[in-house]
Structure formats: C-alpha cells, structure tokens
Design a protein around this motif. Structure first.
Motif, PDB file in Angstrom:
ATOM      1  N   VAL A  97      30.408 -34.715 -42.566  1.00 59.68           N
ATOM      2  CA  VAL A  97      30.431 -35.772 -43.234  1.00 59.68           C
ATOM      3  C   VAL A  97      30.924 -36.799 -42.489  1.00 59.68           C
ATOM      4  CG1 VAL A  97      31.158 -36.731 -45.236  1.00 59.68           C
ATOM      5  CG2 VAL A  97      30.496 -34.623 -45.386  1.00 59.68           C
ATOM      6  N   PHE A  98      29.989 -38.058 -42.385  1.00 61.08           N
ATOM      7  CA  PHE A  98      30.664 -39.055 -41.645  1.00 61.08           C
ATOM      8  C   PHE A  98      31.015 -40.257 -42.655  1.00 61.08           C
ATOM      9  CE2 PHE A  98      29.121 -36.536 -38.408  1.00 61.08           C
ATOM     10  CZ  PHE A  98      29.601 -36.956 -37.215  1.00 61.08           C
ATOM     11  N   THR A  99      32.035 -40.909 -42.831  1.00 64.17           N
ATOM     12  CA  THR A  99      32.232 -41.973 -43.376  1.00 64.17           C
ATOM     13  C   THR A  99      32.973 -43.082 -42.650  1.00 64.17           C
ATOM     14  OG1 THR A  99      34.335 -41.219 -43.986  1.00 64.17           O
ATOM     15  CG2 THR A  99      32.761 -40.741 -45.537  1.00 64.17           C
ATOM     16  N   GLY A 100      32.633 -44.413 -43.104  1.00 62.75           N
ATOM     17  CA  GLY A 100      33.048 -45.444 -42.156  1.00 62.75           C
ATOM     18  C   GLY A 100      32.529 -46.699 -42.577  1.00 62.75           C
TER      19      GLY A 100
ATOM     20  N   ASN B  81      28.242 -43.644 -45.637  1.00 57.61           N
ATOM     21  CA  ASN B  81      28.444 -42.393 -45.910  1.00 57.61           C
ATOM     22  C   ASN B  81      27.191 -41.493 -45.407  1.00 57.61           C
ATOM     23  OD1 ASN B  81      28.778 -39.915 -47.012  1.00 57.61           O
ATOM     24  ND2 ASN B  81      29.737 -40.821 -48.661  1.00 57.61           N
ATOM     25  N   VAL B  82      27.248 -40.724 -44.397  1.00 60.13           N
ATOM     26  CA  VAL B  82      26.245 -39.898 -43.980  1.00 60.13           C
ATOM     27  C   VAL B  82      26.736 -38.434 -43.896  1.00 60.13           C
ATOM     28  CG1 VAL B  82      24.872 -39.548 -41.815  1.00 60.13           C
ATOM     29  CG2 VAL B  82      25.370 -41.760 -42.399  1.00 60.13           C
ATOM     30  N   ALA B  83      25.790 -37.466 -44.163  1.00 58.72           N
ATOM     31  CA  ALA B  83      26.131 -36.211 -44.310  1.00 58.72           C
ATOM     32  C   ALA B  83      24.833 -35.080 -43.767  1.00 58.72           C
ATOM     33  CB  ALA B  83      26.421 -35.547 -45.791  1.00 58.72           C
ATOM     34  N   SER B  84      25.326 -34.086 -43.182  1.00 55.11           N
ATOM     35  CA  SER B  84      24.414 -32.885 -42.806  1.00 55.11           C
ATOM     36  C   SER B  84      24.708 -31.792 -43.733  1.00 55.11           C
ATOM     37  CB  SER B  84      24.672 -32.430 -41.353  1.00 55.11           C
ATOM     38  OG  SER B  84      23.985 -31.565 -40.873  1.00 55.11           O
TER      39      SER B  84
ATOM     40  N   GLU C 244      22.059 -29.541 -32.881  1.00 56.83           N
ATOM     41  CA  GLU C 244      21.485 -30.806 -33.432  1.00 56.83           C
ATOM     42  C   GLU C 244      21.541 -30.522 -35.032  1.00 56.83           C
ATOM     43  OE1 GLU C 244      18.113 -32.478 -31.521  1.00 56.83           O
ATOM     44  OE2 GLU C 244      19.215 -33.250 -29.835  1.00 56.83           O
ATOM     45  N   PHE C 245      21.911 -31.516 -35.732  1.00 60.67           N
ATOM     46  CA  PHE C 245      21.922 -31.494 -37.048  1.00 60.67           C
ATOM     47  C   PHE C 245      21.259 -32.716 -37.608  1.00 60.67           C
ATOM     48  CE2 PHE C 245      25.391 -29.188 -35.599  1.00 60.67           C
ATOM     49  CZ  PHE C 245      25.407 -28.036 -36.428  1.00 60.67           C
ATOM     50  N   GLU C 246      20.422 -32.614 -38.461  1.00 59.75           N
ATOM     51  CA  GLU C 246      19.747 -33.723 -39.214  1.00 59.75           C
ATOM     52  C   GLU C 246      20.887 -34.245 -40.417  1.00 59.75           C
ATOM     53  OE1 GLU C 246      15.788 -33.351 -40.906  1.00 59.75           O
ATOM     54  OE2 GLU C 246      15.193 -32.132 -38.941  1.00 59.75           O
ATOM     55  N   VAL C 247      20.923 -35.489 -40.385  1.00 62.84           N
ATOM     56  CA  VAL C 247      21.628 -36.177 -41.257  1.00 62.84           C
ATOM     57  C   VAL C 247      20.949 -37.309 -42.262  1.00 62.84           C
ATOM     58  CG1 VAL C 247      23.826 -35.843 -40.046  1.00 62.84           C
ATOM     59  CG2 VAL C 247      22.528 -37.954 -39.709  1.00 62.84           C
ATOM     60  N   THR C 248      21.275 -37.466 -43.242  1.00 64.90           N
ATOM     61  CA  THR C 248      20.863 -38.339 -44.333  1.00 64.90           C
ATOM     62  C   THR C 248      22.042 -39.122 -44.896  1.00 64.90           C
ATOM     63  OG1 THR C 248      20.422 -37.032 -46.113  1.00 64.90           O
ATOM     64  CG2 THR C 248      18.643 -37.139 -44.660  1.00 64.90           C
ATOM     65  N   GLY C 249      21.799 -40.307 -45.292  1.00 61.50           N
ATOM     66  CA  GLY C 249      22.873 -41.034 -46.138  1.00 61.50           C
ATOM     67  C   GLY C 249      22.536 -42.595 -46.461  1.00 61.50           C
ATOM     68  N   GLU C 250      23.416 -43.438 -46.600  1.00 63.81           N
ATOM     69  CA  GLU C 250      23.414 -44.809 -46.755  1.00 63.81           C
ATOM     70  C   GLU C 250      24.301 -45.680 -46.411  1.00 63.81           C
ATOM     71  OE1 GLU C 250      22.453 -46.937 -51.211  1.00 63.81           O
ATOM     72  OE2 GLU C 250      23.715 -45.159 -51.218  1.00 63.81           O
TER      73      GLU C 250
ATOM     74  N   GLU D  98      35.383 -41.846 -39.651  1.00 63.37           N
ATOM     75  CA  GLU D  98      36.114 -40.822 -39.522  1.00 63.37           C
ATOM     76  C   GLU D  98      34.910 -39.701 -39.982  1.00 63.37           C
ATOM     77  OE1 GLU D  98      39.350 -40.724 -41.803  1.00 63.37           O
ATOM     78  OE2 GLU D  98      40.685 -41.970 -40.689  1.00 63.37           O
ATOM     79  N   TRP D  99      35.006 -38.417 -39.346  1.00 61.48           N
ATOM     80  CA  TRP D  99      34.250 -37.545 -39.713  1.00 61.48           C
ATOM     81  C   TRP D  99      35.025 -36.034 -39.952  1.00 61.48           C
ATOM     82  CZ3 TRP D  99      33.808 -32.940 -36.748  1.00 61.48           C
ATOM     83  CH2 TRP D  99      34.440 -32.985 -35.418  1.00 61.48           C
ATOM     84  N   THR D 100      34.312 -35.326 -40.899  1.00 64.74           N
ATOM     85  CA  THR D 100      34.888 -33.880 -41.026  1.00 64.74           C
ATOM     86  C   THR D 100      33.701 -33.015 -40.988  1.00 64.74           C
ATOM     87  OG1 THR D 100      34.734 -34.277 -43.448  1.00 64.74           O
ATOM     88  CG2 THR D 100      36.765 -34.890 -42.532  1.00 64.74           C
ATOM     89  N   PHE D 101      34.078 -31.835 -40.633  1.00 64.10           N
ATOM     90  CA  PHE D 101      33.142 -30.672 -40.816  1.00 64.10           C
ATOM     91  C   PHE D 101      34.031 -29.318 -41.584  1.00 64.10           C
ATOM     92  CE2 PHE D 101      29.270 -28.763 -38.224  1.00 64.10           C
ATOM     93  CZ  PHE D 101      28.916 -28.259 -39.517  1.00 64.10           C
ATOM     94  N   SER D 102      34.161 -29.396 -42.628  1.00 63.52           N
ATOM     95  CA  SER D 102      34.970 -28.581 -43.340  1.00 63.52           C
ATOM     96  C   SER D 102      34.512 -27.014 -43.099  1.00 63.52           C
ATOM     97  CB  SER D 102      35.043 -28.875 -44.973  1.00 63.52           C
ATOM     98  OG  SER D 102      33.728 -29.285 -45.351  1.00 63.52           O
TER      99      SER D 102
END
Length: 126
Positions: free
Chosen positions: A96-99, A85-88, A71-77, A109-113
C-alpha cells in the motif's frame, strides 16, 4: 396552494443543483493525469514504480521489488487535493502506497504488511 408551490420550487432548485454537481464530477479531468515514475526505499526492500494517472484520477501501474525480484500490478486513485492511495492486492496482504502528488512531484510512505516491510517513496511526473 402556496405551500405546494414553494415545495415544488425547492425541489426543482435542489434537482438543478444536484445535477450540476454530478455533471461536474462526470467531466472532471485530473490535473495529475499522465505518467509518473519514481523509486521507493526501505530497510529491507527498494525498487522502482511507474504509474499512469488517468483523466478520472484513477491510477494503474507497476511496482518492481528488488527483494522479491518481482513486479506487482497496482491500482488506486489520486483525489482532487492530491491525496494518493495505491495498492497491490488487498490492504491486509498487499503493498500500500499513500502520500501526495503536487504539480510535478509525488511522495509518501509505503507498507507491505505480509512481509512486514515499509519505507518511503518519491517520484516525478514525466
């Protein structure tokens, strides 16, 4: 003398309007506030998420990854227009989750580079 009077009038009006806009932002309550849940999918990973949108539009939550069994904590706005825009972690190494959010539906969409992962996410307001 007229010049000084006009200058004072302009400065006073500018100050009043500036304070009004600042006051509006301080009292802003996001229409998206509440608990949101959903899932994300991708070729190599999928999982679930729970986000809490606070009255200010700030977001906090948890994303659960099946691939990483973590599990990953995320924060954003979420902005007033529904842009999310939310990121861990950091943008360069975290998920990173954007939408967008609308009245009761969210997606994007999300990416985990760091792991070269990506996909789509969707959810609803509880």
């Amino acid at each position: 003398m007229k010049f000084i009077a006009k200058l004072l009038l302009i400065l006073t009006a500018t100050t009043i309007f500036s304070c009004s806009e600042k006051e509006k932002d301080e009292h802003y309550i996001s229409e998206f506030q509440g608990t949101w849940t959903g899932e994300y999918t991708g070729i190599d990973d999928n999982g679930t998420w729970v986000l809490q949108v606070h009255p200010s539009g700030k977001i906090s939550g948890i994303i659960s990854s099946q691939l990483l069994n973590s599990e990953f904590e995320v924060t954003g706005e979420v902005k007033k227009n529904g842009s999310v825009n939310v990121a861990s972690g950091s943008v360069s190494s975290g998920a990173v989750f954007t939408g967008n959010m609308s009245e009761n539906v969210a997606n994007g969409e999300w990416t985990f580079s760091l792991y070269n992962l990506s996909g789509e996410w969707t959810g609803t307001k509880n």
